[in-house]
Design a protein around this motif. Structure first.
Motif, PDB file in Angstrom:
ATOM      1  N   ASP A 273       0.845  -1.193   0.000  1.00 12.52           N
ATOM      2  CA  ASP A 273       0.000   0.000   0.000  1.00 12.52           C
ATOM      3  C   ASP A 273       0.880   1.243   0.000  1.00 12.52           C
ATOM      4  O   ASP A 273       1.604   1.503   0.972  1.00 12.52           O
ATOM      5  N   ILE A 274       0.809   1.994  -1.064  1.00 16.56           N
ATOM      6  CA  ILE A 274       1.599   3.225  -1.154  1.00 16.56           C
ATOM      7  C   ILE A 274       0.985   4.313  -0.287  1.00 16.56           C
ATOM      8  O   ILE A 274       1.670   5.044   0.420  1.00 16.56           O
ATOM      9  N   TYR A 275      -0.327   4.404  -0.330  1.00 17.11           N
ATOM     10  CA  TYR A 275      -1.031   5.416   0.467  1.00 17.11           C
ATOM     11  C   TYR A 275      -2.417   4.886   0.810  1.00 17.11           C
ATOM     12  O   TYR A 275      -3.115   4.336  -0.051  1.00 17.11           O
TER      13      TYR A 275
ATOM     14  N   ARG B 281      -2.308   1.414  -4.311  1.00 15.29           N
ATOM     15  CA  ARG B 281      -1.631   0.147  -4.041  1.00 15.29           C
ATOM     16  C   ARG B 281      -0.915  -0.340  -5.295  1.00 15.29           C
ATOM     17  O   ARG B 281      -1.401  -0.159  -6.419  1.00 15.29           O
TER      18      ARG B 281
ATOM     19  N   LEU C  60      -0.759  -1.110 -10.725  1.00 15.37           N
ATOM     20  CA  LEU C  60      -0.868   0.066  -9.870  1.00 15.37           C
ATOM     21  C   LEU C  60      -2.334   0.479  -9.862  1.00 15.37           C
ATOM     22  O   LEU C  60      -2.907   0.782 -10.907  1.00 15.37           O
TER      23      LEU C  60
END
Length: 408
Positions: free
Chosen positions: A87-89, A252, A281
């Protein structure tokens, strides 16, 4: 040396002073164990929330078999894959959940401390209640001995025609009533000791004398029950933040590597790729949900406000109870002086009246009244001493202190 140890060890084992009982209960009581296990569970919850920051790894596979083969596709396809995701953000969801878990753990720590302190106070109250009952029992037993002596004496007088049957009946009634009170006290002592054993978590043989230090410091520390509620309030606030995170973008990335195998393939139904690496992505954001998330957040915030009000009440109650306990200490000291004066007077009066009764100068009514006054004074003095110890225990507890630190 061995003989010395044999003498010392039993004394240590059977020593049942207040401090040893409290310390044992604070380690072994089922209530303490339950709260400690809950704290351990909250610790594991923190670990799980911290692990959520790390990438996820999944493996899987599938097998597909078509009875009627589709053009350009083999009849049987099987595949295995491994997928790594991160999870990027997440809109701050993980950080809020971790914060919530940490506050919940802090609350559980205070719950353990609170159960230990409240258990210490309950044990203290039972301890001195047993002492009070035992003092009353001793006074009644002493009175019983005096009554029995006088009863035997008056029976001899009756045989010698120097006393009436009415004299015997009066003393016999007083003796029987005293025996009834003694048996009632024995039952009360047994019930209180059993209650004490349940709180401590072990069998109790005898209770040694114990006293509290006379240290009055009007500073007040929040009870752990209040600190626990404060931590729970903070946990709810963090929970509301995690709910709100659903309105923020969720980004994600995933990398999937797959291996493929084929059966029943031919020119019209060729094999596909042997392997493939796919990077994905994805981004997602909630635009509208008919207020579901906002209402859930409001519900949690209202619960937090309810805890705030409860905390305010408990702070006021603690201050009130501390003031009452301090006044209880002051009045107990006055009562001790009064009870000691009454005991001295009652003992002196009984000694004189007892001699006069033996000499036939006063009748049994005066004798029984003097005996009753002495018996009550004996029990009252012992009770006033124990009441002072209980008052100190309550004062230290409602000041937020640890009781064992103040036992001599």
């Amino acid at each position: 040396m061995k003989k010395l140890l044999l003498l010392v060890i039993p004394a240590f084992i059977f020593a049942q002073n207040l401090k040893s009982l409290i310390e044992y209960a604070q380690l072994r009581s089922d209530l303490v164990v339950a709260k400690t296990l809950n704290k351990d569970a909250q610790s594991k919850n923190i670990d799980s929330k911290e692990s959520a920051y790390l990438p996820t790894i999944d493996v899987g596979g599938y097998y597909q078999s078509l009875q009627d083969k589709t053009a350009t596709q083999a009849g049987d396809i099987y595949s295995g894959y491994a997928k790594v995701g991160f999870d990027i953000y997440d809109g701050g969801k993980k950080s809020s959940l971790l914060e919530e878990a940490r506050y919940s753990y802090r609350a559980s720590e205070h719950d353990v401390k609170e159960i230990r302190k409240s258990l210490a106070l309950e044990i203290t109250e039972d301890f001195y209640m047993v002492k009070n009952l035992q003092a009353s029992l001793r006074a009644k037993e002493d009175a019983g001995k005096s009554l029995q002596e006088q009863l035997e004496r008056i029976k001899k007088y009756f045989e010698a025609k120097l006393a009436t049957k009415d004299d015997i009946d009066r003393l016999q009634a007083a003796s029987d009533t005293n025996i009834y009170d003694i048996e009632s006290l024995k039952l009360d002592i047994l019930a209180t000791i059993k209650s004490l054993e349940l709180k401590v978590g072990k069998k109790i043989e005898t209770l040694d004398d114990s006293n509290f230090k006379e240290s009055i410091d009007e500073s007040l520390e929040n009870r752990d029950a209040i600190n626990s509620l404060m931590a729970k309030e903070s946990a709810l606030i963090s929970s509301s933040k995690s709910i709100e995170s659903a309105y923020y973008p969720q980004i994600r990335v995933e990398d999937t590597y797959s291996l493929y195998g084929y059966d029943r393939a031919d020119a019209l139904h060729p094999k596909g790729l042997d392997n493939q690496n796919k990077i994905l992505l994805s981004a997602n954001m909630r635009l509208f949900d008919f207020g579901t998330i906002s209402k859930s957040k409001e519900a949690v915030q209202i619960n937090a406000q309810a805890l705030k009000s409860e905390i305010s009440y408990m702070l006021k109650e603690q201050k009130m109870q501390q003031e009452i306990a301090l006044f209880r200490i002051q009045t107990s000291k006055v009562k001790i002086k009064s009870a000691l004066s009454a005991l001295t007077a009652a003992s002196s009066a009984f000694k004189t009246i007892n001699e006069k009764y033996k000499a036939g100068i006063v009748d049994y009514v005066i004798y029984l009244d003097a005996l009753t006054s002495k018996t009550k004074a004996d029990a009252l003095y012992e009770s006033s001493l124990n009441e002072l110890e209980t008052a100190y225990a309550m004062y230290y507890y409602y000041s937020g202190k640890n009781l064992t630190e103040y036992i001599k």
